[in-house]
Design a protein around this motif. Structure first.
Motif, PDB file in Angstrom:
ATOM      1  N   UNK A   1      37.601  52.518  43.687  1.00  0.00           N
ATOM      2  CA  UNK A   1      38.711  52.935  44.646  1.00  0.00           C
ATOM      3  C   UNK A   1      39.111  54.364  44.236  1.00  0.00           C
ATOM      4  N   UNK A   2      40.053  54.914  45.398  1.00  0.00           N
ATOM      5  CA  UNK A   2      40.254  56.303  45.402  1.00  0.00           C
ATOM      6  C   UNK A   2      41.289  56.505  44.253  1.00  0.00           C
ATOM      7  N   UNK A   3      41.691  55.742  43.768  1.00  0.00           N
ATOM      8  CA  UNK A   3      42.820  55.905  42.387  1.00  0.00           C
ATOM      9  C   UNK A   3      41.832  55.604  40.920  1.00  0.00           C
ATOM     10  N   UNK A   4      40.601  55.647  41.200  1.00  0.00           N
ATOM     11  CA  UNK A   4      39.944  55.489  39.919  1.00  0.00           C
ATOM     12  C   UNK A   4      39.767  53.937  39.514  1.00  0.00           C
ATOM     13  N   UNK A   5      40.464  53.127  39.972  1.00  0.00           N
ATOM     14  CA  UNK A   5      40.478  51.763  39.614  1.00  0.00           C
ATOM     15  C   UNK A   5      39.267  51.139  40.360  1.00  0.00           C
ATOM     16  N   UNK A   6      38.934  49.924  39.998  1.00  0.00           N
ATOM     17  CA  UNK A   6      37.668  49.341  40.639  1.00  0.00           C
ATOM     18  C   UNK A   6      37.907  47.700  40.899  1.00  0.00           C
ATOM     19  N   UNK A   7      37.150  47.054  41.794  1.00  0.00           N
ATOM     20  CA  UNK A   7      37.293  45.752  41.887  1.00  0.00           C
ATOM     21  C   UNK A   7      35.859  45.236  41.830  1.00  0.00           C
ATOM     22  N   UNK A   8      35.733  44.152  40.941  1.00  0.00           N
ATOM     23  CA  UNK A   8      34.432  43.331  40.746  1.00  0.00           C
ATOM     24  C   UNK A   8      34.389  42.112  41.319  1.00  0.00           C
ATOM     25  N   UNK A   9      33.454  41.780  42.236  1.00  0.00           N
ATOM     26  CA  UNK A   9      33.541  40.664  42.907  1.00  0.00           C
ATOM     27  C   UNK A   9      32.124  39.730  42.823  1.00  0.00           C
ATOM     28  N   UNK A  10      32.198  38.468  43.158  1.00  0.00           N
ATOM     29  CA  UNK A  10      31.066  37.635  43.192  1.00  0.00           C
ATOM     30  C   UNK A  10      30.324  37.917  44.423  1.00  0.00           C
ATOM     31  N   UNK A  11      31.131  38.154  45.506  1.00  0.00           N
ATOM     32  CA  UNK A  11      30.665  38.403  47.070  1.00  0.00           C
ATOM     33  C   UNK A  11      31.550  39.913  47.444  1.00  0.00           C
TER      34      UNK A  11
END
Length: 356
Positions: free
Chosen positions: A44-54
Motif C-alpha cells: 500500500x501507499x503508506x508502505x504497509x502491506x496486506x497478505x492474503x490467501x486469495x
C-alpha cells in the motif's frame, strides 16, 4: 444525478447495515501500489502491506483526458471528465450556472448521455466525434448513423469526422479548436474519449498486462489471484475472442464469478462466458445492445422502424447470431440475448423473427 432529479443519497448501492453484515475489514483511503504474486502480498501507499490467501483485482479504469489548458499553457476551468460521483456533481454545478453552450468531445455512450441530459436541461449542445459516425466500432456504420440522427432530432449540433486540437479561453474555457481549423464556442466541455485500465500499480509484478490484466477463461490471473470488471481481459469462449468489457453489468457478474473462482479448484473451475449487454437512456429512447458486435457484421432490422427510432436489429457473423440492438425494444433484446448464449445461427434467428 446529472439532470438534477436525484441527490447523492439516492444512488447509494448499499447502506451501512449491508456492509456491516459482510463482517469485512475495510482498508479505506489507501491505494495499492504493488503486488508480490508469489507471496500474494499487496503493498500500500503508506508502505504497509496486506497478505492474503486469495486476491481479486478490481481496480477498474480511469478516464483518458485532454490537456485542460489554453494555447499559452494556462489552466482552464470548465473542462470535465465523468467517472466518479464528484465528477458528476462538479459537472452538474457547471450546468446549473446557466452556461451558453456545452461541447461534448466523444460520442460514445458517456458523451451521448451527457449530450442528451444537457439538451433536456435546455442547453445548447455540440457533440464532437472523430469517427465518421458515433459508435461505429460498437454498432457499425448504419446503426451508428441512427444514433447521430437521434441527437439531431433533439437539436444537438453533431460534428463528425473531426478531432480536437486544443482549447482556448482566459480563466474559463471559451472555445474548442478542431482539427479541421474550425472552432466551437463553449463554456462547459465534457471529454468522453474512453478509459484506460488501472494496471500501472502492477508493473513489475510478473502478471501479463495487455490492455488490462490478462486472465484465463475462468478469470484466474495467477494461483490465488483473479481479476474482474473494467481492468480484466479474458478469453470468452462463447465468442472465441479475448475481450475486456467496460459495462456496469459485467463488473457485477464477473466480480461474482472471480470470487467463486478463488474458492474453486482447477478441476471444478468453470469458464466465464457471458453475453455482454448494456443499456443507455437518451431522451425518450432506451438503447440496449447484447452480444459482441463488430463493424462489418451483417445487420437486419426485424421489427419496428428505424425512421421512428423504435426497432430491434440483429447482427450476424459467419452465419451465427452475435448481437441484438434495441431502441425501446427491451423484450426483443432479452429474447435474442438468450439465443446468442445458445449459439443459434443467424439465418435461424431471422426465420424465427419473420415467423413472429
Amino acid at each position: 444525478m446529472l439532470a438534477g432529479d436525484w441527490e447523492p443519497a439516492r444512488i447509494a448501492l448499499s447502506d451501512e447495515q449491508d456492509l456491516n453484515a459482510l463482517q469485512a475489514d475495510w482498508c479505506l483511503g489507501r491505494r495499492a501500489v504493488g503486488l508480490d504474486v508469489a507471496s500474494r502480498r499487496v503493498l500500500l501507499d503508506d508502505a504497509s502491506h496486506i497478505t492474503a490467501d486469495g486476491i481479486l483485482i478490481a481496480t477498474g479504469a480511469r478516464c483518458l483526458e485532454l490537456p485542460s489548458v489554453n494555447a499559452a499553457g494556462s489552466p482552464l476551468v470548465g473542462i470535465h471528465t465523468l467517472r466518479t460521483l464528484d465528477d458528476c456533481l462538479a459537472l452538474r454545478s457547471d450546468m446549473e450556472a446557466s452556461p451558453q453552450r456545452v461541447a461534448v468531445v466523444g460520442a460514445g455512450f458517456i458523451g451521448a448521455e451527457v449530450a442528451a441530459t444537457a439538451r433536456q436541461r435546455g442547453l445548447e449542445v455540440t457533440l464532437i466525434e472523430a469517427l465518421p459516425v458515433p459508435l461505429g466500432r460498437v454498432l457499425g456504420t448504419e446503426m451508428g448513423a441512427v444514433c447521430a440522427e437521434v441527437h439531431r432530432d433533439h437539436g444537438v449540433e453533431v460534428r463528425l469526422g473531426v478531432g480536437v486540437k486544443g482549447f482556448d479561453g482566459h480563466h474559463r474555457v471559451e472555445q474548442v479548436h478542431l482539427s479541421d481549423g474550425t472552432f466551437v464556442s463553449a463554456d462547459v466541455v465534457v471529454v468522453g474519449i474512453g478509459v484506460t485500465p488501472n494496471t500501472q500499480w502492477l508493473q513489475g509484478s510478473g502478471l501479463t498486462l495487455d490492455n488490462g490484466v490478462v486472465c484465463d477463461a475462468t478469470c484466474l490471473v495467477a494461483p490465488g489471484i483473479t481479476a474482474a470488471g473494467d481492468v480484466a481481459r479474458w478469453p470468452n469462449n462463447l465468442f472465441g475472442e479475448t475481450m475486456r468489457v467496460e459495462h456496469w453489468d459485467n463488473a457485477i457478474a464477473q466480480g461474482t464469478h472471480a470470487a467463486r473462482r478463488l474458492l474453486a479448484s482447477d478441476e471444478t473451475a468453470e469458464p466465464y462466458m457471458p453475453v455482454p449487454w448494456f443499456w443507455s437512456d437518451q431522451y425518450d429512447r432506451k438503447i440496449q445492445l447484447a452480444g459482441r458486435v463488430q463493424p462489418n457484421d451483417e445487420v437486419r432490422v426485424i421489427t419496428g422502424s428505424v425512421a421512428e427510432r423504435r426497432f430491434a436489429a440483429l447482427y450476424g457473423r459467419a452465419d451465427r447470431l452475435v448481437g441484438v440492438l434495441g431502441f425501446n425494444r427491451p423484450r426483443h433484446v432479452m429474447q435474442y440475448r438468450n439465443l446468442i448464449a445458445k449459439g443459434i445461427g443467424f439465418g435461424e434467428a431471422i426465420s424465427m423473427a419473420e415467423a413472429q
